[in-house]
Design an enzyme around this catalytic site. Structure first.
Site, PDB file in Angstrom:
ATOM      1  N   GLU A  28       0.873  -1.180   0.000  1.00 62.86           N
ATOM      2  CA  GLU A  28       0.000   0.000   0.000  1.00 62.86           C
ATOM      3  C   GLU A  28       0.903   1.219   0.000  1.00 62.86           C
ATOM      4  O   GLU A  28       1.440   1.608   1.034  1.00 62.86           O
ATOM      5  CB  GLU A  28      -0.921  -0.010   1.224  1.00 62.86           C
ATOM      6  CG  GLU A  28      -1.844  -1.222   1.291  1.00 62.86           C
ATOM      7  CD  GLU A  28      -2.750  -1.362   0.096  1.00 62.86           C
ATOM      8  OE1 GLU A  28      -2.973  -0.357  -0.615  1.00 62.86           O
ATOM      9  OE2 GLU A  28      -3.234  -2.481  -0.167  1.00 62.86           O
ATOM     10  N   CYS A  60      -1.987   9.009   2.682  1.00 63.91           N
ATOM     11  CA  CYS A  60      -1.583   8.512   1.364  1.00 63.91           C
ATOM     12  C   CYS A  60      -2.619   8.837   0.304  1.00 63.91           C
ATOM     13  O   CYS A  60      -2.294   8.911  -0.890  1.00 63.91           O
ATOM     14  CB  CYS A  60      -1.325   7.007   1.420  1.00 63.91           C
ATOM     15  SG  CYS A  60      -2.741   6.040   1.990  1.00 63.91           S
TER      16      CYS A  60
END
Length: 472
Positions: free
Chosen positions: A215, A249
């Site tokens: 990720e 993110c």
């Protein structure tokens, strides 16, 4: 556990956990639900301590943001797994087989899964993957970030109270320990962090052919269509750009807006910030940058952009400093007239800075996105359904949200993950269960072995069967 364990010590822990996992046999649905419920209890029972530890690590972090993103959202994901587990675990039948042949897909745990979690959401990004890991019947080793030492230490203590060491082990330590951790022969490894570090993790995991879920991040764009409501786009983009002050993110990393609407957007952004934050430096709702290194890096991005010709607009409240080293708080900044030579357009920002590019034709915006690495998310503002479909078809990203920012991350039914440089693999909900499950093909041949006869010599009389298949 010691905060600086050697590779051999880590490897010993993993091997012991692997042997125990095999000896115990497949975890029952009841045990999986119990582990998930204990994770819920750990977070819920200790939410105030966890929020305080996160605030200590950040210098200051909004308690509300911690309770929403790290506590409530994480609990919701774990509870979703508990409620859905019986259905997820069912073997998947296979139909349309020859004769009396039978087959199904068995949902089997992988074994021991490693999790390297980051600092920006230290509870959510540890227990988010663990929801799928535990649901799938695995056990886990967790390496939380050294950049949030208070939270990581508290997590280690709490996990020791709520879980047996063979269910969930915690490894504390610096980046060197993290490197050793990524070299272990896990049955699967999850890493959440930067693309640059993700490459090192992938190289280390390759030595043992460990399957990965990465990720990562990258530069998630916001495209404002020429028919979009500019005030809506400004408000919804800046809502997330100021949540955790952009240390996410999935935070918008740059905007592409119609040239004719630039000034309108700037005005809308200023008005929304005045409405949202009467003050920032002494405001408990406004979070600090995690540490001095990241604080200085963000200042450097602003300075570099200004030196290269960008127009920098601070959205700080009137009379307040835009940047305060003592509080490590940086007000939101719009950065106009940017180009790809600027560092702010090359690096993932991870802060409250918003570069803005303009376009005259919307095709230019799509072309720009496609000329750059595929992002973790893309955001598109337009009420034209045909344009929405076209944008979805002609851009590739881990996720696409239309007329909002980051909404997908809290929907448990959706996969959460990247594509290309922004990551591989996905979790959340059933997608996490599947990601951490081995889907084993199981075939039961019939007593008469009808389907297997075509492989048995002599073959001559079977030629007609082959010809019939080739003729179709």
């Amino acid at each position: 556990m010691s905060s600086q364990q050697s590779f051999d010590e880590l490897n010993s822990i993993l091997n012991t956990m692997k042997r125990n996992h095999i000896a115990q046999g497949p975890a029952s649905a009841e045990l999986r639900k119990d582990r998930l419920q204990r994770a819920v209890n750990l977070i819920k029972d200790n939410r105030d301590q966890l929020a305080e530890a996160m605030s200590q690590d950040f210098g200051h972090r909004s308690k509300y943001q911690s309770l929403v993103a790290d506590i409530a959202t994480t609990i919701k994901g774990l509870q979703h797994a508990i409620a859905s587990l019986d259905n997820w675990m069912q073997p998947e039948p296979v139909f349309g087989l020859e004769g009396e042949l039978q087959a199904h897909i068995q949902k089997q745990p992988l074994g021991v899964v490693g999790v390297i979690s980051p600092w920006n959401f230290p509870i959510n990004l540890a227990f988010g993957p663990l929801a799928g890991i535990f649901a799938a019947g695995n056990t886990a080793m967790l390496k939380p970030s050294e950049l949030t030492p208070h939270t990581s230490q508290l997590l280690a203590e709490l996990i020791g109270r709520y879980f047996e060491p063979m269910e969930l082990a915690v490894v504390l330590g610096d980046a060197n320990v993290g490197q050793d951790f990524s070299r272990l022969a896990f049955d699967h490894l999850v890493f959440t962090g930067s693309t640059a570090v993700g490459k090192h993790v992938m190289r280390a995991a390759a030595e043992n052919l460990v399957p990965l879920t990465l990720e990562l991040g990258g530069k998630s764009p916001v495209v404002v269509g020429d028919d979009a409501n500019i005030q809506m786009a400004a408000e919804r983009t800046l809502t997330i750009k100021t949540f955790n002050v952009g240390q996410i993110c999935l935070s918008p990393d740059y905007m592409l807006i119609p040239e004719a609407k630039r000034d309108e957007f700037v005005s809308a952004a200023k008005a929304f910030m005045r409405q949202s934050f009467a003050t920032m430096q002494d405001n408990t709702d406004y979070t600090s940058i995690i540490n001095p290194r990241h604080f200085e890096r963000l200042q450097g991005l602003l300075d570099d952009a200004a030196q290269r010709g960008a127009t920098v607009i601070s959205l700080a409240p009137q009379g307040e400093p835009s940047i305060d080293e003592a509080t490590r708080k940086i007000a939101p900044h719009l950065v106009l007239d940017v180009n790809d030579d600027m560092a702010i357009m090359q690096e993932e920002i991870f802060g409250p800075l918003l570069p803005i590019q303009t376009y005259t034709q919307e095709a230019q915006a799509i072309e720009y996105i496609n000329a750059h690495p595929r992002p973790l998310a893309a955001y598109y503002f337009s009420n034209d359904e045909q344009k929405q479909r076209a944008f979805a078809a002609h851009t590739t990203s881990g996720a696409l949200v239309i007329n909002d920012i980051m909404t997908h991350a809290s929907i448990d039914a959706l996969p959460f993950g990247g594509v290309g440089p922004s990551g591989m693999g996905a979790y959340h909900g059933v997608h996490g269960f599947n990601n951490f499950t081995h889907h084993k093909a199981v075939v039961i041949q019939s007593e008469n072995n009808e389907s297997g006869q075509r492989l048995r010599a002599p073959y001559g009389e079977k030629q007609a069967l082959v010809e019939s298949v080739l003729a179709q």
